[in-house]
Scaffold this motif. Structure first.
Motif, mmCIF file in Angstrom:
data_model
loop_
_atom_site.group_PDB
_atom_site.id
_atom_site.type_symbol
_atom_site.label_atom_id
_atom_site.label_comp_id
_atom_site.label_asym_id
_atom_site.label_seq_id
_atom_site.Cartn_x
_atom_site.Cartn_y
_atom_site.Cartn_z
ATOM 1 N N UNK A 227 30.004 21.468 -21.255
ATOM 2 C CA UNK A 227 29.550 20.091 -21.411
ATOM 3 C C UNK A 227 29.213 19.463 -20.065
ATOM 4 N N UNK A 228 30.064 19.683 -19.062
ATOM 5 C CA UNK A 228 29.806 19.126 -17.736
ATOM 6 C C UNK A 228 28.543 19.734 -17.145
ATOM 7 N N UNK A 229 28.399 21.063 -17.261
ATOM 8 C CA UNK A 229 27.229 21.728 -16.687
ATOM 9 C C UNK A 229 25.942 21.263 -17.360
ATOM 10 N N UNK A 230 25.947 21.196 -18.686
ATOM 11 C CA UNK A 230 24.737 20.789 -19.407
ATOM 12 C C UNK A 230 24.416 19.320 -19.142
ATOM 13 N N UNK A 231 25.428 18.458 -19.179
ATOM 14 C CA UNK A 231 25.200 17.027 -18.981
ATOM 15 C C UNK A 231 24.684 16.700 -17.602
ATOM 16 N N UNK A 232 25.349 17.214 -16.571
ATOM 17 C CA UNK A 232 24.915 16.910 -15.204
ATOM 18 C C UNK A 232 23.587 17.595 -14.881
ATOM 19 N N UNK A 233 23.385 18.800 -15.428
ATOM 20 C CA UNK A 233 22.107 19.490 -15.193
ATOM 21 C C UNK A 233 20.952 18.733 -15.833
ATOM 22 N N UNK A 234 21.192 18.186 -17.018
ATOM 23 C CA UNK A 234 20.139 17.407 -17.676
ATOM 24 C C UNK A 234 19.765 16.200 -16.833
ATOM 25 N N UNK A 235 20.773 15.477 -16.324
ATOM 26 C CA UNK A 235 20.491 14.313 -15.479
ATOM 27 C C UNK A 235 19.805 14.730 -14.192
ATOM 28 N N UNK A 236 20.266 15.839 -13.587
ATOM 29 C CA UNK A 236 19.701 16.283 -12.307
ATOM 30 C C UNK A 236 18.247 16.732 -12.473
ATOM 31 N N UNK A 237 17.995 17.641 -13.417
ATOM 32 C CA UNK A 237 16.648 18.191 -13.558
ATOM 33 C C UNK A 237 15.659 17.161 -14.111
ATOM 34 N N UNK A 238 16.148 16.210 -14.913
ATOM 35 C CA UNK A 238 15.277 15.115 -15.323
ATOM 36 C C UNK A 238 14.833 14.325 -14.102
ATOM 37 N N UNK A 239 15.772 14.062 -13.195
ATOM 38 C CA UNK A 239 15.451 13.306 -11.981
ATOM 39 C C UNK A 239 14.503 14.087 -11.083
ATOM 40 N N UNK A 240 14.703 15.416 -10.990
ATOM 41 C CA UNK A 240 13.802 16.249 -10.191
ATOM 42 C C UNK A 240 12.384 16.185 -10.749
ATOM 43 N N UNK A 241 12.288 16.285 -12.067
ATOM 44 C CA UNK A 241 10.968 16.203 -12.692
ATOM 45 C C UNK A 241 10.337 14.835 -12.458
ATOM 46 N N UNK A 242 11.177 13.769 -12.469
ATOM 47 C CA UNK A 242 10.658 12.418 -12.234
ATOM 48 C C UNK A 242 10.195 12.245 -10.797
ATOM 49 N N UNK A 243 10.812 12.964 -9.862
ATOM 50 C CA UNK A 243 10.380 12.907 -8.460
ATOM 51 C C UNK A 243 9.053 13.621 -8.285
ATOM 52 N N UNK A 244 8.911 14.784 -8.900
ATOM 53 C CA UNK A 244 7.708 15.589 -8.726
ATOM 54 C C UNK A 244 6.537 15.095 -9.563
ATOM 55 N N UNK A 245 6.838 14.610 -10.775
ATOM 56 C CA UNK A 245 5.773 14.166 -11.676
ATOM 57 C C UNK A 245 6.106 12.788 -12.249
ATOM 58 N N UNK A 246 6.110 11.744 -11.428
ATOM 59 C CA UNK A 246 6.531 10.412 -11.907
ATOM 60 C C UNK A 246 5.620 9.847 -12.989
ATOM 61 N N UNK A 247 4.329 10.234 -12.964
ATOM 62 C CA UNK A 247 3.402 9.675 -13.954
ATOM 63 C C UNK A 247 3.719 10.131 -15.368
#
Length: 460
Positions: A227-247
């Motif tokens: 649960x910790x790995x999936x939850x934090x990974x979802x928040x992290x990789x969502x943020x990474x995607x938002x940095x690279x592709x904000x549009x």
């Protein structure tokens, strides 16, 4: 005893049998094994003292085969060892280590104690220790050597506490820095700075969660690490995607948001809980080590009319032991010559020495204050009062209250339910939500997982 999978669900076991005196004994054992439900074929050879059994592991276990042989009046050659286990954090870890050990061919039984971080394994004489270590390592934990002393286990516990503390401090420092930057006005390159600060928290400080989740996945289960790995990974990789592709994640009603602070702070807080738990277990191991340390290492015994200094482990029941003023009594016994006053505060808590005379019982690890005496050893090794106290302490610390057993049951369903709810949430928002649908779906997917992470920590 050895066992290996032949094909499908069938397994073969080679069991070393003792106590046979003729070929008729072999025939008796063979007939007894053949009558066990789940046994397809059994052959016993008197010359080699081996029983070859082909069986279905879903219907009968090696333990039942062993019990069948012993029930017929014969013996089975097995070993029983205690190994230190490192890396466990909760009751779910205990179950995974036990399951991993039981999958090793030749293992009869395995019991793991979380408080003392030890595994008691009964296995065949031909089972390799390397196979036990490999199975535990693949489950995400580490099995130590049987020869490790309490001091070695304590040192390993100190190293683990220090390692968790270092990761927590790093994660906490970076998480606070990320949160402060989130409040500052935007500047050029700010998203990439946040990304850079969050990455070591996610993949270095949080590495233990990924290892635990992977170990659980290999055994087709899920635990709090999942649960910790999936939850934090979802928040992290969502943020990474938002940095690279904000549009992609912005629209007329919503802007691309970053959640690096969320993933970093969750990892830091859960590491704090792991640190406190690890330190508490380390103190437990230290307390048990101190109890064991009360016992002296040497004893003076009378053999062949002469006094000899030997190791306490070599003292046998019936030996005449000599104790001088100021020395610790090595084992339990009854005084046969002399008298003294003995400090038994280690057992009774009473600081006033107790007078002892011929016929009085003495307790190992208590201190002889005044006179010299000789006593006959009545209980040695694991049967002494001190050894039994240590065993009771370990059993008490490893036992579970009813509320703990309930928590274990809830935990086994909690993680899959949370992940299922998060997936359903994503699907509903993706197909029925307002635009931008992907953004809203991902945000709510992450929200369910992230909100459940502190709940998982509290449940653990």
């Amino acid at each position: 005893m050895t066992a290996h999978t032949e094909s499908g669900k069938k397994e073969k076991a080679q069991i070393t049998v003792t106590g046979m005196t003729c070929t008729n004994c072999a025939a008796t054992i063979e007939k007894g094994l053949a009558g066990v439900p789940g046994v397809d074929n059994a052959r016993v050879t008197f010359a080699s003292e081996k029983a070859s059994v082909e069986y279905d592991p879903e219907q009968v276990s090696l333990k039942q085969l062993q019990d069948t042989i012993t029930g017929l009046g014969y013996g089975v050659v097995t070993r029983k060892s205690v190994f230190p286990v490192r890396g466990m954090t909760c009751a779910h870890c205990v179950g995974r280590v036990e399951d991993a050990l039981k999958t090793v061919p030749g293992v009869i039984s395995a019991q793991v104690n979380l408080a003392s971080e030890k595994a008691t394994v009964e296995y065949s004489e031909t089972t390799a220790i390397a196979d036990l270590k490999k199975a535990v390592r693949e489950a995400g934990y580490e099995l130590g050597d049987e020869s490790e002393k309490p001091e070695d286990v304590s040192a390993a516990s100190h190293r683990e506490v220090k390692a968790v503390w270092n990761r927590f401090i790093t994660a906490a420092f970076l998480a606070v820095a990320i949160m402060l930057l989130m409040w500052l006005p935007d500047f050029s390159g700010k998203p990439f700075v946040l990304w850079g600060l969050a990455t070591p928290v996610q993949f270095w400080a949080g590495l233990r969660f990924y290892r635990g989740a992977w170990g659980a996945l290999k055994h087709r289960t899920a635990d709090m690490n999942t649960l910790v790995a999936v939850g934090t990974s979802a928040a992290y990789f969502y943020s990474v995607a938002a940095v690279l592709f904000p549009e992609v994640f912005s629209g007329s009603l919503v802007m691309a948001m970053l959640y690096f602070d969320t993933s970093a702070m969750i990892i830091a807080l859960i590491l704090l809980g792991r640190y406190l738990e690890t330190r508490a277990r380390g103190q437990t191991s230290e307390a048990i080590k101190q109890l064991i340390g009360l016992n002296p290492n040497k004893a003076v015994v009378v053999r062949q009319g002469e006094e000899q200094e030997i190791a306490v482990d070599d003292v046998q029941v019936g030996d005449i032991v000599v104790v001088r003023p100021g020395e610790k009594i090595p084992v339990d016994g009854i005084i046969i010559e002399g008298h003294s006053s003995i400090d038994e505060s280690m057992l009774t808590g009473e600081s006033i020495p107790v007078e002892k005379n011929t016929g009085s019982s003495v307790i190992g690890a208590s201190i002889n204050r005044t006179g010299s005496f000789r006593f006959e050893a009545t209980r040695v090794g694991k049967n002494t009062t001190l050894a039994r106290i240590v065993k009771l302490v370990e059993e008490a610390q490893g036992s579970k209250a009813p509320i703990q057993r309930m928590a274990d049951i809830i935990a086994s369903y909690f993680v899959p339910i949370v992940i299922s709810i998060s997936v359903i949430t994503f699907i509903i928002w993706y197909f029925a939500g307002p635009p931008p649908v992907l953004t809203y779906a991902l945000l709510n997917f992450v929200a369910v997982l992230v909100i459940a992470c502190p709940c998982a920590m509290g449940l653990a």
